[in-house]
Scaffold this motif. Sequence first.
Motif: not given
Length: 335
Positions: A319-330
């Motif tokens: 289910x992990x598709x995108x890197x969230x740069x703000x939260x620092x997680x997929x």
Amino acid sequence: MKNGASLARPAINETQLCRRFAEASSRRALWQLTHTATLFAALVSAMVHSVHAHWGYGWTLLLAIPAAGMYVRLFIIQHDCGHGSYFGSHRANRWVGACLGVITLFPFSYWKRTHAIHHGTSGNLDRREFGDIRTLTLSEYRARSRWGRFGYRLYRSMPVLLGIGPAYQIFFKHRIPFDLPLSWRREWVSVLLNNAMLVAAVAAGGVALGWGTVLLVSLPVILLAGAIGVWLFYVQHTFENTYWSRHSVWDSHRAAVAGSTYYDLPQVLHWFTGNIGYHHIHHLAPRIPNYRLRAAFESDPLLRRAPRLTVRASLACARYKLWDEVQGRMVGFPA
């Protein structure tokens, strides 16, 4: 574990611990290569016999499962040859790797160079190049058009990644790599020679066994092994708290230890997959051959401190598709 924050010991410690395992053993390499190739040939022969003896195609597909496992194991040997770690001899690594490329359908020099780029850029948001599954940041995804977002959703779907993806890579991407610079002459020669050898092998098989038999035997093995290979690569780098950063602060040690998993597989699956589940060790020290990775992992508690995934836990990685740069997680796709 957040981006390896708890892995703050200096990289030199891990490097020193790994160093004594980065040594090839000709005896172990030859034994592994011999029994793996023999078992693979025996399983493929049994599949051919099942077709000719009219056992029913279900038996052929059943035999394709262990045959695909041996195919993956042969690919790991080719992978080690690409790192120059399998044999102590550079020439042996090159020739065995090139010969195995005819079986695995991956041109040796081409794959070797693109995979080296993966090792040198893994987790670097500003160098998402050859050898990786394409990953967008959340902001990049939102900036795309509706059709752009749809295309990326389709690309990152499991049916495409595990089904269409391996077929595209094997039968098209590695046959005519349009993104390969013309200046990479050795890699182009590798591709062209691999294609020529494949044409000769398929023609000989078609004449000797029948074209239908070649397709009925080879396709399920290749496609199943391809799906296994993509899944292994996927979960070894795509998990919630993996490591991605911009080039200015990118760190190769953190990318290795925090951005690669220890895939805690049952021992029989470690065997079939050539111990590639000890992936953080492999990224720390690519010169460790697959037959020494487990020993390296067990040698010191520091080398066992990595993101751990069981088979069951790894399913959530889909289910992990995108890197969230703000939260620092997929993260998954936004609603």
